[in-house]
Design an enzyme around this catalytic site. Structure first.
Site, PDB file in Angstrom:
ATOM      1  N   GLU A 186      -0.935  -6.884  -8.122  1.00 21.43           N
ATOM      2  CA  GLU A 186      -1.428  -8.254  -7.932  1.00 21.43           C
ATOM      3  C   GLU A 186      -2.563  -8.292  -6.911  1.00 21.43           C
ATOM      4  OE1 GLU A 186       1.314  -6.890  -7.056  1.00 21.43           O
ATOM      5  OE2 GLU A 186       2.300  -7.796  -5.338  1.00 21.43           O
TER       6      GLU A 186
ATOM      7  N   PHE B 266      -2.106  -0.625  -5.827  1.00 20.54           N
ATOM      8  CA  PHE B 266      -3.457  -1.152  -5.565  1.00 20.54           C
ATOM      9  C   PHE B 266      -4.510  -0.067  -5.435  1.00 20.54           C
ATOM     10  CE2 PHE B 266      -2.344  -0.131  -1.164  1.00 20.54           C
ATOM     11  CZ  PHE B 266      -3.546   0.361  -0.685  1.00 20.54           C
TER      12      PHE B 266
ATOM     13  N   CYS C 118      -2.603   8.689  -2.416  1.00 17.36           N
ATOM     14  CA  CYS C 118      -1.273   9.324  -2.359  1.00 17.36           C
ATOM     15  C   CYS C 118      -1.398  10.820  -2.145  1.00 17.36           C
ATOM     16  CB  CYS C 118      -0.502   9.038  -3.633  1.00 17.36           C
ATOM     17  SG  CYS C 118      -1.278   9.797  -5.053  1.00 17.36           S
TER      18      CYS C 118
ATOM     19  N   SER D 270       5.041   2.512  -3.746  1.00 14.38           N
ATOM     20  CA  SER D 270       5.681   2.957  -2.503  1.00 14.38           C
ATOM     21  C   SER D 270       7.117   3.431  -2.746  1.00 14.38           C
ATOM     22  CB  SER D 270       5.665   1.807  -1.498  1.00 14.38           C
ATOM     23  OG  SER D 270       6.377   0.715  -2.053  1.00 14.38           O
TER      24      SER D 270
ATOM     25  N   GLU E 103       4.921   7.393   5.985  1.00 18.67           N
ATOM     26  CA  GLU E 103       3.618   7.434   5.314  1.00 18.67           C
ATOM     27  C   GLU E 103       2.758   6.357   5.986  1.00 18.67           C
ATOM     28  OE1 GLU E 103       3.287   5.748   1.340  1.00 18.67           O
ATOM     29  OE2 GLU E 103       1.959   7.381   0.758  1.00 18.67           O
TER      30      GLU E 103
ATOM     31  N   LYS F 158       1.667  -4.130 -16.018  1.00 10.93           N
ATOM     32  CA  LYS F 158       1.650  -5.102 -14.917  1.00 10.93           C
ATOM     33  C   LYS F 158       0.882  -4.459 -13.768  1.00 10.93           C
ATOM     34  CE  LYS F 158       3.451  -5.911 -11.290  1.00 10.93           C
ATOM     35  NZ  LYS F 158       2.372  -6.278 -10.340  1.00 10.93           N
TER      36      LYS F 158
HETATM   37  P1  NAD Z   1       3.825  -1.110  -3.869  1.00 12.75           P
HETATM   38  O1  NAD Z   1       5.079  -0.332  -4.061  1.00 12.75           O
HETATM   39  O2  NAD Z   1       3.802  -2.166  -2.842  1.00 12.75           O
HETATM   40  O3  NAD Z   1       3.411  -1.839  -5.246  1.00 12.75           O
HETATM   41  C1  NAD Z   1       3.324  -1.125  -6.450  1.00 12.75           C
HETATM   42  C2  NAD Z   1       3.663  -2.059  -7.617  1.00 12.75           C
HETATM   43  O4  NAD Z   1       5.024  -2.482  -7.475  1.00 12.75           O
HETATM   44  C3  NAD Z   1       2.815  -3.323  -7.666  1.00 12.75           C
HETATM   45  O5  NAD Z   1       2.472  -3.574  -9.003  1.00 12.75           O
HETATM   46  C4  NAD Z   1       3.743  -4.403  -7.111  1.00 12.75           C
HETATM   47  O6  NAD Z   1       3.521  -5.662  -7.684  1.00 12.75           O
HETATM   48  C5  NAD Z   1       5.127  -3.901  -7.506  1.00 12.75           C
HETATM   49  N1  NAD Z   1       6.158  -4.292  -6.532  1.00 12.75           N
HETATM   50  C6  NAD Z   1       6.003  -4.488  -5.197  1.00 12.75           C
HETATM   51  N2  NAD Z   1       7.184  -4.809  -4.631  1.00 12.75           N
HETATM   52  C7  NAD Z   1       8.100  -4.808  -5.622  1.00 12.75           C
HETATM   53  C8  NAD Z   1       9.504  -5.049  -5.662  1.00 12.75           C
HETATM   54  N3  NAD Z   1      10.189  -5.352  -4.561  1.00 12.75           N
HETATM   55  N4  NAD Z   1      10.129  -4.957  -6.849  1.00 12.75           N
HETATM   56  C9  NAD Z   1       9.461  -4.656  -7.965  1.00 12.75           C
HETATM   57  N5  NAD Z   1       8.128  -4.411  -7.995  1.00 12.75           N
HETATM   58  C10 NAD Z   1       7.450  -4.479  -6.838  1.00 12.75           C
HETATM   59  O7  NAD Z   1       2.663  -0.026  -3.638  1.00 12.75           O
HETATM   60  P2  NAD Z   1       1.144  -0.283  -3.213  1.00 12.75           P
HETATM   61  O8  NAD Z   1       1.102  -0.705  -1.790  1.00 12.75           O
HETATM   62  O9  NAD Z   1       0.454  -1.085  -4.237  1.00 12.75           O
HETATM   63  O10 NAD Z   1       0.562   1.214  -3.339  1.00 12.75           O
HETATM   64  C11 NAD Z   1       0.588   2.152  -2.290  1.00 12.75           C
HETATM   65  C12 NAD Z   1       1.731   3.132  -2.456  1.00 12.75           C
HETATM   66  O11 NAD Z   1       1.640   3.785  -3.711  1.00 12.75           O
HETATM   67  C13 NAD Z   1       1.711   4.234  -1.419  1.00 12.75           C
HETATM   68  O12 NAD Z   1       3.018   4.461  -0.963  1.00 12.75           O
HETATM   69  C14 NAD Z   1       1.204   5.448  -2.191  1.00 12.75           C
HETATM   70  O13 NAD Z   1       1.613   6.703  -1.683  1.00 12.75           O
HETATM   71  C15 NAD Z   1       1.810   5.195  -3.518  1.00 12.75           C
HETATM   72  N6  NAD Z   1       1.101   5.932  -4.554  1.00 12.75           N
HETATM   73  C16 NAD Z   1       1.698   7.035  -5.075  1.00 12.75           C
HETATM   74  C17 NAD Z   1       1.049   7.784  -6.036  1.00 12.75           C
HETATM   75  C18 NAD Z   1       1.693   9.008  -6.621  1.00 12.75           C
HETATM   76  O14 NAD Z   1       1.182   9.507  -7.604  1.00 12.75           O
HETATM   77  N7  NAD Z   1       2.769   9.522  -6.074  1.00 12.75           N
HETATM   78  C19 NAD Z   1      -0.229   7.400  -6.472  1.00 12.75           C
HETATM   79  C20 NAD Z   1      -0.816   6.256  -5.912  1.00 12.75           C
HETATM   80  C21 NAD Z   1      -0.132   5.527  -4.957  1.00 12.75           C
END
Ligand code: NAD
Length: 497
Positions: A177, A150, A282, A227, A382, A174
């Protein structure tokens, strides 16, 4: 009526037939601004199969034409930069300045994609044996997919599909959401840039739709950002299904503050890099490690942090916006409470925060802890909120050991006036992106985004040359031509055959 977000399948923006819809909310008000579908299996299949069909055409489009699409796309994104930023603010709550930065960092990757040919050059060795040459070709993989978080609704999708498509692949995205609207606008502009229909497809949903991508035999490569638990799951499931996977995960980024550093620079940069974007980056600095007497600056740091106020995206005085959801806000508040219960000193507590005119927003004020130890939850997890935790050590060696023992390795920085200290730090630290007197060292896209250890699962990183390697396969050709086959004598014919 709320806006129903379409899918983008086979070159058409189409309504989903699903019965499952997820609400998209404005984080500053928690009002529902749109609903996003969880694509059905048939819709997922249609998107992937169409991407596979189009791959057969797209991979044969000359590289210079593919590059020209990216040039046009870059132009369109620049032209619509402010409008995209405004839309992005609406669904993330980001301030205008921050939203513009999100779009701009994405445009920079598209610029790199327009330069694709120079990154797809193979190698040649002539005369590997008598009359035999060997050379390599860089070829696209097929259908690639991207699953995005997000917190950067423009930049992170743009890390992925422009380079993959410029390299000759087709792509199924994808988006998160929680923030699907920006991705749809990026797709509309991409269509206008003139790529073959179906080269980019957008599906929506959550775990079920991600699983469909991870298990589908036509998907050749998976790019993920999000994450830690999801990154681990995606990496293991994707590779178990024989896909190439790059999964970027969470972080705990430390800034080391040496006592010889410029104090005003340290405080100014710590404030911006810890609570900017509500700490939902991040690469945000979430831990400050004060070496020796530098700890005496913590009081002044608290004073400066207290001056930063969150606010709505169009409030020019706002330092940052709301958290993405009420759930995210409650999670951060729980961690703040745990920090206090576990004995850290809360110098500034932003748990009780309100913004005039926005009683239902997910607001949190800047929060600062000192006296933090490595066994505390606020150090180990985090937080992903506007919370900075401070630790104190006596020497640079201790700081390096502490950071190298932390499981994450996304980014770090050191503030110092000593070249020797900076050099020792850059050499010994086990973190993939290092800033020297730079708080958030995100490299520009001619380099790659190189998180290490628990912040990254895979081998080849995002954007730059590594991403082109990720989205392509190398083929080596060994060719022999026989002298005897060279036609002899003049050809007097004027006929062209
Ligand atoms: P998230 O992991 O909740 O969601 C990321 C994506 O994964 C979304 O599209 C979501 O629909 C999908 N998803 C969620 N749960 C899932 C599951 N159980 N199985 C399969 N797909 C699933 O992350 P978020 O809350 O949207 O973003 C924040 C996180 O992203 C933080 O931890 C941040 O550090 C990390 N991040 C990392 C970087 C990097 O470059 N390392 C960059 C930006 C964000």
């Amino acid at each position: 009526m709320t806006q129903l977000v379409p899918l983008f399948v086979a070159g058409e923006f189409c309504h989903s037939e699903t019965s499952q819809w997820i609400e998209v909310t404005d984080p500053a008000t928690n009002a529902v601004i749109a609903e996003v579908p969880c694509a059905t299996d048939q819709e997922m299949e249609h998107a992937i199969c169409d991407a596979q069909r189009v791959f057969g055409q797209w991979k044969n489009v000359p590289v210079s034409e593919r590059a020209r699409v990216m040039l046009k796309y870059q132009h369109l994104l620049k032209e619509h930069h402010d409008e995209i930023a405004m839309l992005l603010s609406k669904e993330t709550g980001k301030t205008t300045v921050d939203a513009k930065g999100d779009v701009w960092r994405g445009i920079e990757v598209v610029e790199q994609a327009a330069n694709i040919a120079s990154n797809m050059m193979g190698e040649t060795v002539e005369n590997v044996a008598t009359d035999i040459d060997t050379y390599s070709l860089i070829q696209p993989l097929g259908v690639c997919c991207g699953i995005t978080p997000f917190n950067f609704p423009a930049m992170i999708p743009l890390w992925m599909f422009p380079l993959a498509i410029a390299a000759g692949n087709t792509f199924v995205l994808k988006p998160s959401e929680q923030v699907p609207l920006t991705a749809m606008r990026l797709a509309e502009l991409f269509e206008q840039a003139g790529a073959t229909k179906g080269v980019l497809q957008i599906v929506h949903g959550g775990k079920e739709q991600v699983d469909y991508l991870l298990e589908h035999p036509q998907i050749k490569a998976v790019s993920f950002v999000g994450s830690v638990p999801v990154a681990q799951y995606i990496y293991h499931t994707g590779t178990a299904n024989n896909k190439r996977v790059q999964a970027f995960a969470g972080a705990k980024n430390h800034m080391v503050v040496m006592p010889d550093a410029n104090k005003a620079q340290v405080i100014n940069n710590l404030v911006g890099s810890s609570v900017g974007a509500a700490g939902q980056r991040c690469m945000a600095i979430s831990v400050a490690v004060f070496v020796g007497s530098a700890k005496e600056w913590i009081g002044d740091l608290a004073t400066e942090l207290a001056k930063v106020k969150p606010g709505a995206w169009n409030d020019e005085q706002a330092g940052y916006g709301p958290l993405i959801s009420e759930q995210a806000k409650q999670r951060v508040i729980r961690l703040i409470e745990q920090g206090i219960a576990q004995g850290a000193k809360c110098e500034l507590n932003g748990s009780q925060c309100s913004v005039a005119g926005f009683p239902n927003g997910n607001w949190l004020g800047p929060t600062l802890f000192s006296g933090v130890t490595t066994d505390m939850s606020i150090y180990q997890q985090e937080i992903f909120g506007p919370v900075l935790v401070c630790l104190e050590v006596d020497t640079l060696e201790e700081a390096i050991e502490l950071i190298n023992n932390n499981p994450y390795g996304n980014g770090t920085s050191i503030f110092t006036a000593s070249g020797a200290a900076a050099r020792k730090y850059q050499h010994e630290i086990l973190v993939g992106q290092v800033g020297i007197n730079v708080p958030i060292p995100v490299p520009l896209p001619f380099f790659s985004f190189t998180g290490w250890r628990g912040s990254f699962y895979g081998d080849l990183h995002a954007y730059g040359k590594q991403a082109v390697r990720f989205y392509t396969e190398t083929k080596t050709v060994t060719a022999r031509w026989f002298d005897d086959d060279i036609p002899t004598g003049p050809n007097m014919s004027i006929q062209l055959r």
